[in-house]
Design a protein around this motif. Structure first.
Motif, PDB file in Angstrom:
ATOM      1  N   TYR A  66      77.986  46.874   8.373  1.00  0.00           N
ATOM      2  CA  TYR A  66      78.320  46.807   9.790  1.00  0.00           C
ATOM      3  C   TYR A  66      78.430  48.219  10.364  1.00  0.00           C
ATOM      4  N   SER A  67      78.056  48.371  11.608  1.00  0.00           N
ATOM      5  CA  SER A  67      78.164  49.641  12.306  1.00  0.00           C
ATOM      6  C   SER A  67      79.635  50.056  12.363  1.00  0.00           C
ATOM      7  N   ALA A  68      79.947  51.215  11.806  1.00  0.00           N
ATOM      8  CA  ALA A  68      81.329  51.696  11.757  1.00  0.00           C
ATOM      9  C   ALA A  68      81.902  51.882  13.159  1.00  0.00           C
ATOM     10  N   ALA A  69      81.119  52.424  14.069  1.00  0.00           N
ATOM     11  CA  ALA A  69      81.616  52.679  15.426  1.00  0.00           C
ATOM     12  C   ALA A  69      81.988  51.376  16.126  1.00  0.00           C
ATOM     13  N   VAL A  70      81.192  50.338  15.948  1.00  0.00           N
ATOM     14  CA  VAL A  70      81.453  49.060  16.603  1.00  0.00           C
ATOM     15  C   VAL A  70      82.684  48.390  15.986  1.00  0.00           C
ATOM     16  N   VAL A  71      82.776  48.417  14.663  1.00  0.00           N
ATOM     17  CA  VAL A  71      83.939  47.820  13.992  1.00  0.00           C
ATOM     18  C   VAL A  71      85.203  48.591  14.367  1.00  0.00           C
ATOM     19  N   ASP A  72      85.131  49.923  14.362  1.00  0.00           N
ATOM     20  CA  ASP A  72      86.310  50.729  14.708  1.00  0.00           C
ATOM     21  C   ASP A  72      86.806  50.428  16.122  1.00  0.00           C
ATOM     22  N   ALA A  73      85.886  50.264  17.057  1.00  0.00           N
ATOM     23  CA  ALA A  73      86.288  49.951  18.431  1.00  0.00           C
ATOM     24  C   ALA A  73      86.984  48.583  18.486  1.00  0.00           C
ATOM     25  N   ALA A  74      86.459  47.623  17.742  1.00  0.00           N
ATOM     26  CA  ALA A  74      87.089  46.301  17.702  1.00  0.00           C
ATOM     27  C   ALA A  74      88.463  46.372  17.038  1.00  0.00           C
ATOM     28  N   LEU A  75      88.579  47.177  15.987  1.00  0.00           N
ATOM     29  CA  LEU A  75      89.869  47.332  15.315  1.00  0.00           C
ATOM     30  C   LEU A  75      90.896  47.988  16.236  1.00  0.00           C
ATOM     31  N   ASP A  76      90.462  48.907  17.081  1.00  0.00           N
ATOM     32  CA  ASP A  76      91.375  49.520  18.045  1.00  0.00           C
ATOM     33  C   ASP A  76      91.946  48.465  18.993  1.00  0.00           C
ATOM     34  N   ARG A  77      91.085  47.579  19.482  1.00  0.00           N
ATOM     35  CA  ARG A  77      91.552  46.506  20.374  1.00  0.00           C
ATOM     36  C   ARG A  77      92.497  45.564  19.635  1.00  0.00           C
ATOM     37  N   LEU A  78      92.165  45.291  18.379  1.00  0.00           N
ATOM     38  CA  LEU A  78      92.997  44.412  17.564  1.00  0.00           C
ATOM     39  C   LEU A  78      94.362  45.044  17.303  1.00  0.00           C
ATOM     40  N   GLU A  79      94.368  46.320  16.988  1.00  0.00           N
ATOM     41  CA  GLU A  79      95.641  47.025  16.778  1.00  0.00           C
ATOM     42  C   GLU A  79      96.499  46.969  18.034  1.00  0.00           C
ATOM     43  N   ASP A  80      95.882  47.177  19.181  1.00  0.00           N
ATOM     44  CA  ASP A  80      96.618  47.111  20.449  1.00  0.00           C
ATOM     45  C   ASP A  80      97.209  45.723  20.670  1.00  0.00           C
ATOM     46  N   ALA A  81      96.465  44.677  20.317  1.00  0.00           N
ATOM     47  CA  ALA A  81      96.967  43.306  20.479  1.00  0.00           C
ATOM     48  C   ALA A  81      98.179  43.067  19.577  1.00  0.00           C
ATOM     49  N   PHE A  82      98.107  43.533  18.336  1.00  0.00           N
ATOM     50  CA  PHE A  82      99.249  43.396  17.431  1.00  0.00           C
ATOM     51  C   PHE A  82     100.443  44.199  17.946  1.00  0.00           C
ATOM     52  N   ALA A  83     100.201  45.403  18.429  1.00  0.00           N
ATOM     53  CA  ALA A  83     101.289  46.243  18.938  1.00  0.00           C
ATOM     54  C   ALA A  83     101.971  45.582  20.136  1.00  0.00           C
ATOM     55  N   ARG A  84     101.187  44.985  21.025  1.00  0.00           N
ATOM     56  CA  ARG A  84     101.770  44.282  22.175  1.00  0.00           C
ATOM     57  C   ARG A  84     102.635  43.114  21.710  1.00  0.00           C
ATOM     58  N   ARG A  85     102.121  42.362  20.731  1.00  0.00           N
ATOM     59  CA  ARG A  85     102.886  41.232  20.223  1.00  0.00           C
ATOM     60  C   ARG A  85     104.183  41.708  19.562  1.00  0.00           C
ATOM     61  N   GLU A  86     104.101  42.777  18.769  1.00  0.00           N
ATOM     62  CA  GLU A  86     105.297  43.306  18.110  1.00  0.00           C
ATOM     63  C   GLU A  86     106.325  43.766  19.142  1.00  0.00           C
ATOM     64  N   ARG A  87     105.842  44.407  20.202  1.00  0.00           N
ATOM     65  CA  ARG A  87     106.743  44.827  21.282  1.00  0.00           C
ATOM     66  C   ARG A  87     107.392  43.611  21.926  1.00  0.00           C
ATOM     67  N   ASP A  88     106.593  42.604  22.250  1.00  0.00           N
ATOM     68  CA  ASP A  88     107.116  41.403  22.890  1.00  0.00           C
ATOM     69  C   ASP A  88     108.126  40.683  21.993  1.00  0.00           C
ATOM     70  N   GLU A  89     107.864  40.646  20.677  1.00  0.00           N
ATOM     71  CA  GLU A  89     108.790  40.006  19.746  1.00  0.00           C
ATOM     72  C   GLU A  89     110.103  40.777  19.669  1.00  0.00           C
ATOM     73  N   LEU A  90     110.027  42.097  19.654  1.00  0.00           N
ATOM     74  CA  LEU A  90     111.237  42.917  19.614  1.00  0.00           C
ATOM     75  C   LEU A  90     112.068  42.708  20.881  1.00  0.00           C
TER      76      LEU A  90
END
Length: 194
Positions: A66-90
């Motif tokens: 898989y293209s590293a740049a494309v996967v990395d960009a998707a992982l950045d969005r995924l990390e942001d989604a997890f961070a938002r959820r963690e913030r909301d849970e806290l």
């Protein structure tokens, strides 16, 4: 709280040419499947994933992957989604004050290092031939971070995620592992704030 995984991650990733290196597709797919379960139904996840896990994940390079740049960009969005959820849970568990205390605690730790003098923010490698980061490049980013944290100057979390430093050798630079660990915490803070 359910999150739409498809908005964060595409159904498939483009691949690099057969003679080029990309990420191991099987490893990426397995990690993303675990992430999907953790994000969409966290109570059923056997091995739950958090934003820090997304930030730290790595995949083996393989030809035709898989293209590293494309996967990395998707992982950045995924990390942001997890961070938002963690913030909301806290916030849901302890109120907004708990979240603000955690942000303040982490910010205080990071600011202590950021306010060290240029050339003294991080350790120097013990061995002369050890790879290290150019101190000027790292110090420039640290000054940008001070502007972001203390003067409301704009800085994207992606600027920190994608920061590239010229190489140095040994004591001419900062120890890579210490800088990387610090920047991981910066990304954690920025993702929680934004």
């Amino acid at each position: 709280m359910a999150v739409d995984f498809q908005r964060q991650i595409p159904a498939s990733f483009e691949r690099v040419q057969r003679n080029e290196y990309g990420y191991n597709a099987k490893q990426v797919d397995q990690f993303l499947q675990r992430a999907r379960v953790s994000l969409e139904s966290p109570k059923t996840a056997v091995h739950g994933i958090k934003s820090g896990d997304v930030r730290a994940v790595s995949f083996d390079p393989v030809k035709g992957g898989y293209s590293a740049a494309v996967v990395d960009a998707a992982l950045d969005r995924l990390e942001d989604a997890f961070a938002r959820r963690e913030r909301d849970e806290l916030i849901a568990a302890g109120g907004e004050e708990a979240w603000l205390r955690e942000i303040g605690r982490l910010s205080g730790i990071l600011r202590g290092r950021l306010h060290r003098p240029d050339g003294e923010r991080f350790r120097r490698p013990a061995k002369n031939k050890t790879r290290s980061y150019n101190t000027l490049d790292v110090d420039n980013l640290c000054r940008d971070l001070i502007g972001y944290l203390e003067e409301d100057k704009p800085l994207s979390v992606d600027n920190v995620r994608r920061a590239v430093f010229r190489p140095a050798a040994g004591k001419d630079g900062y120890e890579e592992s210490q800088v990387d660990a610090f920047l991981d915490r910066v990304v954690e803070l920025m993702a929680a704030i934004d």
